[in-house]
Design a protein around this motif. Structure first.
Motif, PDB file in Angstrom:
ATOM      1  N   UNK A 291     -26.205 -13.004 -27.308  1.00 11.56           N
ATOM      2  CA  UNK A 291     -24.992 -13.823 -26.861  1.00 11.56           C
ATOM      3  C   UNK A 291     -23.498 -13.301 -27.621  1.00 11.56           C
TER       4      UNK A 291
ATOM      5  N   UNK B  49     -18.630  -7.367 -25.381  1.00  7.50           N
ATOM      6  CA  UNK B  49     -18.585  -6.525 -24.366  1.00  7.50           C
ATOM      7  C   UNK B  49     -17.624  -6.773 -23.425  1.00  7.50           C
ATOM      8  N   UNK B  50     -17.029  -8.306 -23.385  1.00 11.52           N
ATOM      9  CA  UNK B  50     -15.984  -8.569 -22.499  1.00 11.52           C
ATOM     10  C   UNK B  50     -14.827  -8.082 -23.048  1.00 11.52           C
TER      11      UNK B  50
ATOM     12  N   UNK C 118     -27.450  -1.474 -22.608  1.00 13.99           N
ATOM     13  CA  UNK C 118     -28.400  -2.745 -22.803  1.00 13.99           C
ATOM     14  C   UNK C 118     -29.611  -2.228 -23.060  1.00 13.99           C
TER      15      UNK C 118
ATOM     16  N   UNK D 183     -30.776  -7.088 -24.440  1.00  9.34           N
ATOM     17  CA  UNK D 183     -30.315  -7.764 -23.279  1.00  9.34           C
ATOM     18  C   UNK D 183     -30.140  -9.087 -23.594  1.00  9.34           C
ATOM     19  N   UNK D 184     -29.296  -9.927 -23.137  1.00  6.07           N
ATOM     20  CA  UNK D 184     -29.052 -11.349 -23.343  1.00  6.07           C
ATOM     21  C   UNK D 184     -28.342 -11.782 -24.771  1.00  6.07           C
TER      22      UNK D 184
ATOM     23  N   UNK E  28     -36.253 -14.118 -24.489  1.00  4.43           N
ATOM     24  CA  UNK E  28     -35.702 -13.836 -25.848  1.00  4.43           C
ATOM     25  C   UNK E  28     -35.378 -12.411 -26.226  1.00  4.43           C
TER      26      UNK E  28
ATOM     27  N   UNK F  21     -22.396 -10.155 -25.916  1.00  3.14           N
ATOM     28  CA  UNK F  21     -21.891 -10.296 -24.481  1.00  3.14           C
ATOM     29  C   UNK F  21     -20.373 -10.693 -24.669  1.00  3.14           C
ATOM     30  N   UNK F  22     -19.931 -11.431 -25.885  1.00  4.89           N
ATOM     31  CA  UNK F  22     -18.485 -11.563 -25.777  1.00  4.89           C
ATOM     32  C   UNK F  22     -17.834 -10.244 -26.183  1.00  4.89           C
TER      33      UNK F  22
ATOM     34  N   UNK G 297     -26.837  -3.028 -27.524  1.00  6.09           N
ATOM     35  CA  UNK G 297     -27.194  -4.575 -27.788  1.00  6.09           C
ATOM     36  C   UNK G 297     -28.446  -4.978 -27.046  1.00  6.09           C
TER      37      UNK G 297
END
Lengths: 316, 365
Positions: free
Chosen positions: B309, B315-316, B333, B306-307, B48, B312-313, B304
């Motif tokens: 969701x 970051x891309x 992270x 770790x993990x 989590x 992550x978008x 952000x």
């Protein structure tokens, strides 16, 4: 016009719909092959590091299609049921792919809301634009695609095995035999039959979900939680095998909710990522199968943890 | 009933004012620390995100001080935060703690009636009249706004102050003094005073300090413990920072979003890169990166857990923005394993790079 469809993420569940739709529109389809080592490597190379394995694999599939088609279809699946999402990464999937892989052809990435026919029609009209502008053709293509999808069934339901387990997880982890190293075959070879959530719908699952304080807002969470909770509490299966990709946000929640619900019921959580070694998976699956066999034949109700985790006192 | 709230930046000060205004009994958990995080990591599921673990620590520490009701906001976005309350409830029950949760959720998902019923569980314990209760709420919102304003000014002026450290010390004193005020009225006076003092900090506007925007996931950017006090670290180096994500921004955004009037600037700015709301604050992150580039910042730092969701978008997407706009962005992270030395090294390298870009190198991303 060649339309490329990546065989990743929800392709296994919705390929009849998408392939039929684009074929009916008169497009030539290029579908990436089954996941293999080179696709996985390409995905790992291009995708942002923190993403989960299935998203990386999807990047690999798109990369494979890059020079083989004029249009790439990247489904942006927002909602399949009203008020429920899939995962934030699905909503931003086209952005992740287009910003990570250079030199992509044009991308079809309109948001899919499969909640009503009207919203699907909006998607169909927008997505068909680069291929045809004939509205009647799009309409009939959509109807044919919906029809095709409604006749399509997936899922496993093995018969005739001495032990049966619930095989749970996101469909793209369950049905991609490369990334899960053909877990179903491994289990079957050990004399363990599997059942997946497609064969266990109905009132039991709905009731389990209603007992939660908050209605889950992810389709995966609702289905998987209901499926495991219903089967485990009714003891229709002897154990649960959960395939989960490393760092999956949704699984971290589902597994916690499920553990809380089923307590000491045997559950094996197999984490998969791009480094997964097959020998380790084999060992864990074999040990789990042995334990189930023993608990069915010789001892009853022994905790899979070696101690009663959920009834012990808190260390704090 | 003894209520408590989890920590998130300065929210505890406004919450104290609210509970005092309402006249309900409350416990503010000890400020976030390694201890809270360790308690949280021990009991939380492994994968989590970080805020969940810190919150568990807060709850348990508050319960040990006698709290029996937790007030927390909910959400129904596709981000994990929406499931927090359900998981926290089950986790605490399993650990043997008896605690009630009042989850303030969006009326869209639970209905207005249920929302009012939940709020009245809190206000029923307040002895005051209806007017007093509304006043308490208004004062708490005002206090939050003032705190955010003072903080934003301190972060901005840290680059210009004549005596290095004035802003940081003033901000620290402001927090301490506001928290020790006995009543919401006194707290408002105190904060107004500090707001004035912050305006009068002697500054040299001729210098051109580095300007960095802090963007990313809302909890980790607001809660200083979770980002290893990055804003203080940057203030120490005489860097002017800006962060749009604040608790008062969140309140405004949440109230305006049903009408679609929330953050128009971010919406327009992010249109080219992420035109949809995908949950969490991914779109805000992308929008803020563009906005800070437009307002002449030297770079941005995305933080952000770790993990996460949605992040992550984003970051891309951020490397593309960095390339297109020639605007350096560093992604950090954080989780319970983050080591401070490695973290600081990366920030230092980033800051060095920004300084050099200005002086003699004209290379981009």
């Amino acid at each position: 016009m060649k339309v490329g469809i990546p065989r990743g993420l929800l392709y296994d569940q919705f390929h009849p719909f998408f392939t039929r739709f684009f074929t009916e529109l008169g497009a030539e389809l290029v579908i990436s092959p089954q996941t293999n080592k080179s696709i996985l490597d390409a995905g790992v190379q291009y995708c942002v590091d923190e993403a989960c394995l299935p998203v990386k694999v999807f990047h690999g599939h798109v990369c494979h299609l890059r020079d083989r088609c004029d249009l790439v279809f990247i489904p942006r699946i927002m909602q399949l049921y009203k008020g429920e999402y899939i995962c934030p990464k699905f909503c931003g999937l086209p952005e992740m792919v287009t910003n990570s892989i250079p030199g992509l052809p044009e991308v079809i990435s309109h948001p899919v809301y499969a909640t009503t026919m009207a919203r699907l029609r909006q998607w169909a009209m927008a997505s068909a634009c680069p291929i045809t502008r004939d509205r009647r053709r799009v309409k009939s293509a959509l109807e044919a695609a919906v029809d095709e999808q409604s006749r399509f069934r997936t899922g496993y339901h093995d018969q005739g095995y001495p032990i049966k387990v619930a095989l749970a997880g996101h469909p793209y982890n369950l049905y991609d035999t490369f990334i899960n190293m053909n877990i179903k075959k491994k289990l079957n070879n050990l004399g363990v039959g599997v059942i997946t959530e497609e064969f266990a719908g109905g009132e039991d699952t709905a009731q389990e979900v209603r007992a939660l304080f908050k209605k889950p807002f992810w389709t995966f969470a609702r289905k998987t939680y209901g499926f495991i909770a219903a089967l485990a509490s009714k003891k229709h299966v002897q154990g649960v095998v959960y395939i989960s990709s490393f760092a999956c946000g949704i699984d971290s929640v589902i597994i916690e909710l499920v553990r809380d619900r089923i307590k000491d019921f045997p559950m094996l959580v197999l984490k998969i990522d791009e480094h997964t070694g097959e020998a380790g998976v084999d060992t864990r699956v074999e040990a789990f199968a042995d334990m189930l066999e023993r608990s069915c034949k010789h001892e009853s109700d022994h905790s899979p943890y070696g101690q009663c985790l959920y009834s012990c006192k808190s260390p704090v | 009933m003894k209520v408590t709230i989890p920590h998130m930046g300065n929210v505890y000060i406004a919450a104290k004012a609210l509970f005092e205004g309402l006249g309900v009994d409350y416990v503010i958990p000890p400020l976030n620390s390694r201890a809270a995080l360790e308690i949280g990591s021990l009991h939380s599921p492994e994968e989590i995100c970080l805020p969940f673990k810190i919150l568990v620590g807060n709850y348990i520490q508050a319960i040990e001080q006698g709290a029996d009701t937790v007030i927390v906001t909910g959400s129904c976005g596709p981000c994990r935060f929406g499931e927090y309350s359900e998981m926290h409830m089950k986790l605490l029950r399993r650990l043997g703690y008896k605690v009630d949760f009042i989850v303030i959720d969006a009326p869209k998902s639970i209905g207005f009636k249920e929302l009012l019923a939940r709020i009245s569980r809190l206000t029923a314990h307040s002895p005051g009249t209806k007017g007093r209760k509304w006043l308490a709420l208004a004062q708490a919102v005002r206090i939050m706004g003032l705190l955010d304003a003072v903080e934003a000014k301190a972060h901005e002026k840290a680059g210009y102050e004549k005596v290095r450290g004035t802003c940081k010390n003033l901000l620290k004193k402001c927090r301490q003094e506001a928290y020790s005020c006995g009543s919401p009225d006194k707290m408002l006076d105190c904060l107004n005073g500090y707001n004035r003092m912050m305006n009068e900090v002697p500054c040299d506007r001729t210098v051109t300090p580095l300007k960095i925007a802090i963007i990313g996931e809302i909890y980790t950017v607001i809660e200083p413990f979770s980002n290893l006090y990055i804003e203080d670290k940057l203030m120490d180096r005489g860097i002017s920072t800006r962060r749009l994500m604040t608790p008062s921004w969140w309140i405004r955004n949440t109230l305006l979003s049903p009408a679609g009037l929330n953050s128009p600037g971010i919406k327009t700015a992010s249109r080219d890169y992420l035109p949809y709301y995908i949950g969490g604050h991914a779109r805000e992150c992308v929008g803020e990166a563009i906005l800070s580039w437009k307002s002449g910042f030297d770079g941005a730092i995305q933080i952000f857990p770790m993990g996460c969701m949605p992040e992550i978008v984003s970051k891309a997407i951020l490397p593309t923005i960095a390339r297109d706009k020639d605007f350096p962005i560093l992604s950090l992270v954080v989780d319970e394993m983050t080591g401070e030395a490695g973290y600081v090294t990366r920030i230092e390298a980033f800051v060095d790079m920004l300084e050099r870009r200005r002086n003699h190198v004209v290379s981009g991303y």
